[in-house]
Design a protein around this motif. Structure first.
Motif, PDB file in Angstrom:
ATOM      1  N   ALA A 226      69.595   4.026  42.341  1.00  0.00           N
ATOM      2  CA  ALA A 226      68.915   5.172  41.725  1.00  0.00           C
ATOM      3  C   ALA A 226      67.414   5.191  42.027  1.00  0.00           C
ATOM      4  CB  ALA A 226      69.139   5.158  40.215  1.00  0.00           C
ATOM      5  N   THR A 227      66.775   4.019  42.001  1.00  0.00           N
ATOM      6  CA  THR A 227      65.319   3.980  42.162  1.00  0.00           C
ATOM      7  C   THR A 227      64.868   3.563  43.562  1.00  0.00           C
ATOM      8  OG1 THR A 227      65.108   1.665  41.489  1.00  0.00           O
ATOM      9  CG2 THR A 227      65.086   3.346  39.733  1.00  0.00           C
ATOM     10  N   GLY A 228      65.747   2.897  44.300  1.00  0.00           N
ATOM     11  CA  GLY A 228      65.373   2.376  45.611  1.00  0.00           C
ATOM     12  C   GLY A 228      64.607   1.071  45.543  1.00  0.00           C
ATOM     13  N   ALA A 229      64.422   0.540  44.338  1.00  0.00           N
ATOM     14  CA  ALA A 229      63.664  -0.702  44.172  1.00  0.00           C
ATOM     15  C   ALA A 229      64.511  -1.910  44.544  1.00  0.00           C
ATOM     16  CB  ALA A 229      63.198  -0.830  42.719  1.00  0.00           C
ATOM     17  N   CYS A 230      63.881  -2.892  45.150  1.00  0.00           N
ATOM     18  CA  CYS A 230      64.546  -4.151  45.460  1.00  0.00           C
ATOM     19  C   CYS A 230      64.593  -4.987  44.188  1.00  0.00           C
ATOM     20  CB  CYS A 230      63.802  -4.895  46.563  1.00  0.00           C
ATOM     21  SG  CYS A 230      64.595  -6.434  47.067  1.00  0.00           S
ATOM     22  N   GLU A 231      65.808  -5.291  43.718  1.00  0.00           N
ATOM     23  CA  GLU A 231      65.990  -6.071  42.490  1.00  0.00           C
ATOM     24  C   GLU A 231      65.768  -7.558  42.724  1.00  0.00           C
ATOM     25  OE1 GLU A 231      69.919  -5.223  41.037  1.00  0.00           O
ATOM     26  OE2 GLU A 231      69.338  -3.247  40.282  1.00  0.00           O
ATOM     27  N   ARG A 232      66.261  -8.039  43.858  1.00  0.00           N
ATOM     28  CA  ARG A 232      66.105  -9.466  44.154  1.00  0.00           C
ATOM     29  C   ARG A 232      66.404  -9.726  45.628  1.00  0.00           C
ATOM     30  NH1 ARG A 232      69.610  -9.328  40.112  1.00  0.00           N
ATOM     31  NH2 ARG A 232      68.210 -10.593  38.888  1.00  0.00           N
ATOM     32  N   VAL A 233      65.910 -10.865  46.092  1.00  0.00           N
ATOM     33  CA  VAL A 233      66.162 -11.348  47.448  1.00  0.00           C
ATOM     34  C   VAL A 233      66.858 -12.699  47.310  1.00  0.00           C
ATOM     35  CG1 VAL A 233      65.144 -12.046  49.638  1.00  0.00           C
ATOM     36  CG2 VAL A 233      64.124 -10.155  48.339  1.00  0.00           C
ATOM     37  N   LEU A 234      68.033 -12.827  47.932  1.00  0.00           N
ATOM     38  CA  LEU A 234      68.812 -14.059  47.848  1.00  0.00           C
ATOM     39  C   LEU A 234      68.743 -14.799  49.175  1.00  0.00           C
ATOM     40  CD1 LEU A 234      71.954 -12.564  46.071  1.00  0.00           C
ATOM     41  CD2 LEU A 234      69.817 -13.352  45.067  1.00  0.00           C
ATOM     42  N   THR A 235      68.592 -16.096  49.099  1.00  0.00           N
ATOM     43  CA  THR A 235      68.517 -16.917  50.305  1.00  0.00           C
ATOM     44  C   THR A 235      69.532 -18.043  50.234  1.00  0.00           C
ATOM     45  OG1 THR A 235      66.800 -18.316  49.351  1.00  0.00           O
ATOM     46  CG2 THR A 235      66.060 -16.420  50.635  1.00  0.00           C
ATOM     47  N   GLY A 236      69.890 -18.571  51.390  1.00  0.00           N
ATOM     48  CA  GLY A 236      70.828 -19.678  51.456  1.00  0.00           C
ATOM     49  C   GLY A 236      71.415 -19.863  52.839  1.00  0.00           C
ATOM     50  N   HIS A 237      71.620 -18.755  53.554  1.00  0.00           N
ATOM     51  CA  HIS A 237      72.142 -18.858  54.914  1.00  0.00           C
ATOM     52  C   HIS A 237      71.065 -19.427  55.842  1.00  0.00           C
ATOM     53  CE1 HIS A 237      76.092 -17.009  54.634  1.00  0.00           C
ATOM     54  NE2 HIS A 237      75.592 -16.049  53.878  1.00  0.00           N
ATOM     55  N   ASP A 238      71.516 -20.138  56.877  1.00  0.00           N
ATOM     56  CA  ASP A 238      70.592 -20.768  57.817  1.00  0.00           C
ATOM     57  C   ASP A 238      70.368 -19.947  59.086  1.00  0.00           C
ATOM     58  OD1 ASP A 238      70.314 -23.030  56.160  1.00  0.00           O
ATOM     59  OD2 ASP A 238      72.168 -23.877  56.962  1.00  0.00           O
ATOM     60  N   GLU A 239      71.165 -18.887  59.283  1.00  0.00           N
ATOM     61  CA  GLU A 239      71.021 -18.027  60.459  1.00  0.00           C
ATOM     62  C   GLU A 239      71.242 -16.580  60.042  1.00  0.00           C
ATOM     63  OE1 GLU A 239      72.397 -19.165  64.197  1.00  0.00           O
ATOM     64  OE2 GLU A 239      72.535 -21.291  63.717  1.00  0.00           O
ATOM     65  N   ASP A 240      71.224 -15.662  61.024  1.00  0.00           N
ATOM     66  CA  ASP A 240      71.424 -14.235  60.739  1.00  0.00           C
ATOM     67  C   ASP A 240      72.597 -14.021  59.802  1.00  0.00           C
ATOM     68  OD1 ASP A 240      69.608 -13.991  62.814  1.00  0.00           O
ATOM     69  OD2 ASP A 240      70.741 -12.462  63.871  1.00  0.00           O
ATOM     70  N   VAL A 241      72.408 -13.157  58.814  1.00  0.00           N
ATOM     71  CA  VAL A 241      73.503 -12.756  57.938  1.00  0.00           C
ATOM     72  C   VAL A 241      74.077 -11.483  58.539  1.00  0.00           C
ATOM     73  CG1 VAL A 241      74.208 -12.215  55.588  1.00  0.00           C
ATOM     74  CG2 VAL A 241      72.292 -13.764  55.970  1.00  0.00           C
ATOM     75  N   ARG A 242      75.296 -11.574  59.055  1.00  0.00           N
ATOM     76  CA  ARG A 242      75.873 -10.508  59.873  1.00  0.00           C
ATOM     77  C   ARG A 242      76.611  -9.440  59.087  1.00  0.00           C
ATOM     78  NH1 ARG A 242      74.278  -9.538  64.830  1.00  0.00           N
ATOM     79  NH2 ARG A 242      76.295  -8.609  65.164  1.00  0.00           N
ATOM     80  N   GLY A 243      77.143  -9.775  57.921  1.00  0.00           N
ATOM     81  CA  GLY A 243      77.926  -8.794  57.191  1.00  0.00           C
ATOM     82  C   GLY A 243      77.878  -9.033  55.701  1.00  0.00           C
ATOM     83  N   VAL A 244      78.212  -7.971  54.955  1.00  0.00           N
ATOM     84  CA  VAL A 244      78.227  -8.052  53.493  1.00  0.00           C
ATOM     85  C   VAL A 244      79.286  -7.102  52.966  1.00  0.00           C
ATOM     86  CG1 VAL A 244      76.393  -6.305  53.271  1.00  0.00           C
ATOM     87  CG2 VAL A 244      76.834  -7.906  51.395  1.00  0.00           C
ATOM     88  N   SER A 245      79.906  -7.490  51.871  1.00  0.00           N
ATOM     89  CA  SER A 245      80.893  -6.647  51.196  1.00  0.00           C
ATOM     90  C   SER A 245      80.746  -6.859  49.696  1.00  0.00           C
ATOM     91  CB  SER A 245      82.303  -7.011  51.655  1.00  0.00           C
ATOM     92  OG  SER A 245      83.265  -6.212  51.004  1.00  0.00           O
ATOM     93  N   ALA A 246      80.404  -5.781  48.973  1.00  0.00           N
ATOM     94  CA  ALA A 246      80.206  -5.856  47.527  1.00  0.00           C
ATOM     95  C   ALA A 246      81.474  -5.440  46.792  1.00  0.00           C
ATOM     96  CB  ALA A 246      79.047  -4.954  47.109  1.00  0.00           C
ATOM     97  N   THR A 247      81.620  -5.952  45.565  1.00  0.00           N
ATOM     98  CA  THR A 247      82.715  -5.502  44.716  1.00  0.00           C
ATOM     99  C   THR A 247      82.411  -4.079  44.236  1.00  0.00           C
ATOM    100  OG1 THR A 247      81.651  -6.533  42.797  1.00  0.00           O
ATOM    101  CG2 THR A 247      83.383  -7.792  43.906  1.00  0.00           C
ATOM    102  N   VAL A 248      83.448  -3.397  43.801  1.00  0.00           N
ATOM    103  CA  VAL A 248      83.316  -2.013  43.345  1.00  0.00           C
ATOM    104  C   VAL A 248      82.310  -1.906  42.200  1.00  0.00           C
ATOM    105  CG1 VAL A 248      84.566  -0.085  42.305  1.00  0.00           C
ATOM    106  CG2 VAL A 248      85.636  -1.419  44.111  1.00  0.00           C
ATOM    107  N   ASP A 249      82.296  -2.893  41.315  1.00  0.00           N
ATOM    108  CA  ASP A 249      81.390  -2.843  40.163  1.00  0.00           C
ATOM    109  C   ASP A 249      79.974  -3.331  40.488  1.00  0.00           C
ATOM    110  OD1 ASP A 249      81.643  -5.628  40.289  1.00  0.00           O
ATOM    111  OD2 ASP A 249      82.813  -5.773  38.441  1.00  0.00           O
TER     112      ASP A 249
END
Length: 113
Positions: A29-52
């Protein structure tokens, strides 16, 4: 920062991944970045979120698949088993299972636990 490699949406959130090895959670709704998560050691190639929009799975050239709690930023699970770069991921709507594919020519189904 860098090339955006993946994007997914659920529950009023947009999740993006990229060349910077990070996962960014955005308020739709706002376009604001809520948080940045780190942990991967190389490019993060894909993402899939749950419906909720409470969880997301990511895959990376570091050969791992990870599941994140988007509300707290915590890593819920890390799945290792691919022997080469992982470039695709899909999470079941309820977050119970994750499917990934890799340059090792395999497709794996993971239980999120």
């Amino acid at each position: 920062q860098g090339v955006v490699r993946g994007v997914s949406m659920g529950g009023g959130r947009v999740v993006s991944t990229g060349q910077d090895k990070e996962l960014r959670v955005w308020d739709l709704a706002t376009g604001a970045c809520e948080r940045v998560l780190t942990g991967h050691d190389e490019d993060v190639r894909g993402v899939s979120a749950t419906v909720d929009g409470r969880m997301a799975a990511t895959c990376s050239f570091d050969k791992s698949v990870r599941v994140w709690n988007l509300e707290t930023g915590a890593e819920i699970s890390r799945m290792d088993g691919h022997s080469d770069k992982v470039f695709g991921v899909s999470m079941a709507g309820n977050g119970g299972k994750v499917v990934s594919c890799s340059w090792d020519m395999s497709v794996r189904v993971w239980d999120v636990g």
